[in-house]
Design a protein around this motif. Structure first.
Motif, PDB file in Angstrom:
ATOM      1  N   ARG A 199       0.998  -0.950   0.323  1.00 37.52           N
ATOM      2  CA  ARG A 199      -0.114   0.043  -0.486  1.00 37.52           C
ATOM      3  C   ARG A 199       1.062   1.235   0.053  1.00 37.52           C
ATOM      4  O   ARG A 199       2.004   1.616   0.409  1.00 37.52           O
ATOM      5  CB  ARG A 199      -0.824   0.416   1.067  1.00 37.52           C
ATOM      6  CG  ARG A 199      -0.337  -0.073   2.467  1.00 37.52           C
ATOM      7  CD  ARG A 199      -1.901   0.074   3.736  1.00 37.52           C
ATOM      8  NE  ARG A 199      -1.224  -0.796   4.914  1.00 37.52           N
ATOM      9  CZ  ARG A 199      -1.358   0.763   5.978  1.00 37.52           C
ATOM     10  NH1 ARG A 199      -2.114   1.685   5.851  1.00 37.52           N
ATOM     11  NH2 ARG A 199      -1.023   0.709   6.820  1.00 37.52           N
ATOM     12  N   THR A 200       0.259   2.042  -0.653  1.00 35.84           N
ATOM     13  CA  THR A 200       1.248   4.006  -0.964  1.00 35.84           C
ATOM     14  C   THR A 200       0.760   4.231   0.468  1.00 35.84           C
ATOM     15  O   THR A 200      -1.035   4.585   0.666  1.00 35.84           O
ATOM     16  CB  THR A 200       0.995   4.627  -1.843  1.00 35.84           C
ATOM     17  OG1 THR A 200       0.102   4.266  -3.026  1.00 35.84           O
ATOM     18  CG2 THR A 200       1.819   3.365  -2.999  1.00 35.84           C
ATOM     19  N   VAL A 201       1.466   5.772   0.782  1.00 33.40           N
ATOM     20  CA  VAL A 201       0.785   5.987   2.443  1.00 33.40           C
ATOM     21  C   VAL A 201       1.225   7.307   2.018  1.00 33.40           C
ATOM     22  O   VAL A 201       2.814   7.247   2.019  1.00 33.40           O
ATOM     23  CB  VAL A 201       1.259   5.418   3.583  1.00 33.40           C
ATOM     24  CG1 VAL A 201       0.422   5.878   5.157  1.00 33.40           C
ATOM     25  CG2 VAL A 201       0.407   3.763   3.382  1.00 33.40           C
ATOM     26  N   ARG A 202      -0.058   8.555   2.202  1.00 33.87           N
ATOM     27  CA  ARG A 202       0.605   9.436   2.026  1.00 33.87           C
ATOM     28  C   ARG A 202       1.108   9.965   3.789  1.00 33.87           C
ATOM     29  O   ARG A 202      -0.292  10.091   4.565  1.00 33.87           O
ATOM     30  CB  ARG A 202      -0.196  10.963   1.885  1.00 33.87           C
ATOM     31  CG  ARG A 202       0.386  12.350   1.550  1.00 33.87           C
ATOM     32  CD  ARG A 202      -0.815  13.427   1.166  1.00 33.87           C
ATOM     33  NE  ARG A 202      -0.444  13.242  -0.722  1.00 33.87           N
ATOM     34  CZ  ARG A 202      -1.339  12.620  -1.429  1.00 33.87           C
ATOM     35  NH1 ARG A 202      -2.410  12.649  -0.489  1.00 33.87           N
ATOM     36  NH2 ARG A 202      -1.752  11.796  -2.322  1.00 33.87           N
ATOM     37  N   LEU A 203       2.098  10.399   4.211  1.00 31.60           N
ATOM     38  CA  LEU A 203       2.131  11.076   5.646  1.00 31.60           C
ATOM     39  C   LEU A 203       1.331  12.343   5.610  1.00 31.60           C
ATOM     40  O   LEU A 203       1.478  13.373   5.095  1.00 31.60           O
ATOM     41  CB  LEU A 203       3.768  11.228   6.282  1.00 31.60           C
ATOM     42  CG  LEU A 203       4.125   9.593   5.658  1.00 31.60           C
ATOM     43  CD1 LEU A 203       5.950   9.794   6.513  1.00 31.60           C
ATOM     44  CD2 LEU A 203       3.816   8.366   6.549  1.00 31.60           C
ATOM     45  N   ALA A 204       1.352  12.432   7.025  1.00 28.42           N
ATOM     46  CA  ALA A 204       1.182  13.848   7.306  1.00 28.42           C
ATOM     47  C   ALA A 204       2.073  15.121   6.494  1.00 28.42           C
ATOM     48  O   ALA A 204       1.722  16.181   6.969  1.00 28.42           O
ATOM     49  CB  ALA A 204       1.075  14.616   8.691  1.00 28.42           C
ATOM     50  N   ASP A 205       4.122  14.659   7.030  1.00 27.90           N
ATOM     51  CA  ASP A 205       4.392  15.962   6.528  1.00 27.90           C
ATOM     52  C   ASP A 205       4.567  16.116   4.669  1.00 27.90           C
ATOM     53  O   ASP A 205       4.570  17.155   4.089  1.00 27.90           O
ATOM     54  CB  ASP A 205       5.706  15.506   7.171  1.00 27.90           C
ATOM     55  CG  ASP A 205       5.749  14.848   6.672  1.00 27.90           C
ATOM     56  OD1 ASP A 205       5.773  14.043   5.640  1.00 27.90           O
ATOM     57  OD2 ASP A 205       7.129  13.978   7.301  1.00 27.90           O
ATOM     58  N   GLY A 206       3.462  15.279   4.314  1.00 27.53           N
ATOM     59  CA  GLY A 206       3.270  15.382   2.508  1.00 27.53           C
ATOM     60  C   GLY A 206       4.139  13.645   1.879  1.00 27.53           C
ATOM     61  O   GLY A 206       4.185  14.670   0.965  1.00 27.53           O
ATOM     62  N   GLY A 207       5.065  13.821   2.748  1.00 26.28           N
ATOM     63  CA  GLY A 207       5.589  12.214   2.021  1.00 26.28           C
ATOM     64  C   GLY A 207       5.117  11.194   2.236  1.00 26.28           C
ATOM     65  O   GLY A 207       3.867  10.964   2.294  1.00 26.28           O
ATOM     66  N   GLN A 208       5.664  10.224   1.107  1.00 28.82           N
ATOM     67  CA  GLN A 208       5.368   9.295   0.541  1.00 28.82           C
ATOM     68  C   GLN A 208       5.850   7.669   1.238  1.00 28.82           C
ATOM     69  O   GLN A 208       6.984   8.334   0.720  1.00 28.82           O
ATOM     70  CB  GLN A 208       4.872   9.694  -1.026  1.00 28.82           C
ATOM     71  CG  GLN A 208       3.729  10.593  -1.739  1.00 28.82           C
ATOM     72  CD  GLN A 208       3.557  10.426  -2.185  1.00 28.82           C
ATOM     73  OE1 GLN A 208       2.188  10.913  -3.133  1.00 28.82           O
ATOM     74  NE2 GLN A 208       4.363  10.670  -3.398  1.00 28.82           N
ATOM     75  N   VAL A 209       5.017   7.110   0.958  1.00 27.64           N
ATOM     76  CA  VAL A 209       5.298   5.292   1.767  1.00 27.64           C
ATOM     77  C   VAL A 209       4.866   4.528   1.457  1.00 27.64           C
ATOM     78  O   VAL A 209       3.996   4.339   1.022  1.00 27.64           O
ATOM     79  CB  VAL A 209       5.454   5.361   3.493  1.00 27.64           C
ATOM     80  CG1 VAL A 209       6.279   4.069   3.509  1.00 27.64           C
ATOM     81  CG2 VAL A 209       6.208   6.371   3.829  1.00 27.64           C
ATOM     82  N   LEU A 210       6.128   3.488   0.945  1.00 27.88           N
ATOM     83  CA  LEU A 210       5.168   2.251   0.196  1.00 27.88           C
ATOM     84  C   LEU A 210       5.460   1.195   1.324  1.00 27.88           C
ATOM     85  O   LEU A 210       6.439   1.326   1.951  1.00 27.88           O
ATOM     86  CB  LEU A 210       5.944   1.862  -0.709  1.00 27.88           C
ATOM     87  CG  LEU A 210       5.534   0.162  -1.228  1.00 27.88           C
ATOM     88  CD1 LEU A 210       4.073   0.071  -1.822  1.00 27.88           C
ATOM     89  CD2 LEU A 210       6.829  -0.176  -1.925  1.00 27.88           C
ATOM     90  N   ARG A 211       4.348   1.004   1.396  1.00 30.44           N
ATOM     91  CA  ARG A 211       4.205  -0.362   2.852  1.00 30.44           C
ATOM     92  C   ARG A 211       3.898  -1.582   2.516  1.00 30.44           C
ATOM     93  O   ARG A 211       2.748  -1.941   2.059  1.00 30.44           O
ATOM     94  CB  ARG A 211       3.775   0.273   3.575  1.00 30.44           C
ATOM     95  CG  ARG A 211       2.879  -0.790   4.747  1.00 30.44           C
ATOM     96  CD  ARG A 211       2.806   0.022   6.499  1.00 30.44           C
ATOM     97  NE  ARG A 211       3.187  -1.146   7.320  1.00 30.44           N
ATOM     98  CZ  ARG A 211       3.758  -0.971   8.410  1.00 30.44           C
ATOM     99  NH1 ARG A 211       5.125  -1.070   7.964  1.00 30.44           N
ATOM    100  NH2 ARG A 211       3.065  -1.964   9.250  1.00 30.44           N
ATOM    101  N   LEU A 212       5.024  -2.429   2.569  1.00 27.50           N
ATOM    102  CA  LEU A 212       4.504  -3.446   2.555  1.00 27.50           C
ATOM    103  C   LEU A 212       3.860  -4.283   4.091  1.00 27.50           C
ATOM    104  O   LEU A 212       5.204  -4.303   4.773  1.00 27.50           O
ATOM    105  CB  LEU A 212       5.404  -4.552   1.780  1.00 27.50           C
ATOM    106  CG  LEU A 212       6.508  -4.476   0.988  1.00 27.50           C
ATOM    107  CD1 LEU A 212       7.660  -5.253   0.352  1.00 27.50           C
ATOM    108  CD2 LEU A 212       5.182  -4.188   0.116  1.00 27.50           C
ATOM    109  N   GLU A 213       3.374  -5.168   3.886  1.00 26.67           N
ATOM    110  CA  GLU A 213       2.303  -5.931   5.123  1.00 26.67           C
ATOM    111  C   GLU A 213       2.467  -7.328   4.767  1.00 26.67           C
ATOM    112  O   GLU A 213       1.718  -7.706   3.662  1.00 26.67           O
ATOM    113  CB  GLU A 213       1.070  -5.465   5.477  1.00 26.67           C
ATOM    114  CG  GLU A 213       1.637  -3.493   5.270  1.00 26.67           C
ATOM    115  CD  GLU A 213       0.430  -2.902   5.621  1.00 26.67           C
ATOM    116  OE1 GLU A 213      -0.830  -3.706   5.691  1.00 26.67           O
ATOM    117  OE2 GLU A 213       0.151  -2.167   6.279  1.00 26.67           O
TER     118      GLU A 213
END
Length: 188
Positions: A94-108
């Protein structure tokens, strides 16, 4: 042993040792019997508190000084389940936008094989098509941290995630996809 036999056997043994060394380097067969588990928490970021359209600073209506920081929940942008290609692969990307605007790909709950030089990519191809290759404009997010567990990869600033259709676990050494996940807009 005759002199002729030694002249033949010694070079042959040297060639076999070199070939075996190259084979071990390329295939790293011991990785078929090892596993690396990574369990990272989803990164959180604090965003400055906004009131009446302006960021609160210093003592603006607060005691104790310093800016007010409010933790904001990350926003799920897209997600998908892994499908197997060359090696059994399961879990969620899943791709996630953090509160500071950064983006992260998360593998769960990732489960795949270890291998030599395995990396994580964003691809413009659908998961099924990524089996044949990453396609033009694929973005490398880094080496796979572990073949089991939960892990995060920072998406480079300025990357337009809407241009990517899948996440691919890719072996650079052999140019094969271990597995891929189609990214569909997250619900709710």
């Amino acid at each position: 042993m005759s002199v002729v036999s030694r002249r033949t056997v010694v070079p042959l043994l040297l060639v076999l040792v070199v070939v075996a060394g190259i084979g071990l380097y390329l295939f790293q067969p011991w990785k078929a019997f090892t596993a690396t588990t990574v369990n990272e928490a989803l990164p959180t970021a604090s965003a400055p508190e906004v009131k009446d359209g302006r960021q609160m600073k210093g003592n603006d209506g607060m005691r104790g000084g310093g800016p007010s920081m409010t933790s904001t929940r990350p926003e799920n942008l897209a997600e998908g389940r892994f499908v197997t290609h060359e090696h059994g692969t399961s879990g969620t990307a899943r791709t996630v936008r953090l509160a500071d605007g950064g983006q992260v790909l998360r593998l769960e709950d990732l489960k795949t094989s270890e291998g030599p030089d395995v990396r994580v990519y964003l691809s413009s191809r659908a998961a099924d098509a990524a089996k044949a290759g990453l396609g033009d404009g694929a973005v490398a997010l880094g080496k796979l941290k572990g073949n089991l567990g939960n892990q995060n990869y920072t998406v480079p600033a300025g990357t337009d995630l809407s241009k990517f259709r899948s996440v691919v676990i890719w072996c650079e050494r052999f140019s094969v996809s271990f597995g891929a996940a189609d990214l569909a807009p997250a619900s709710g």
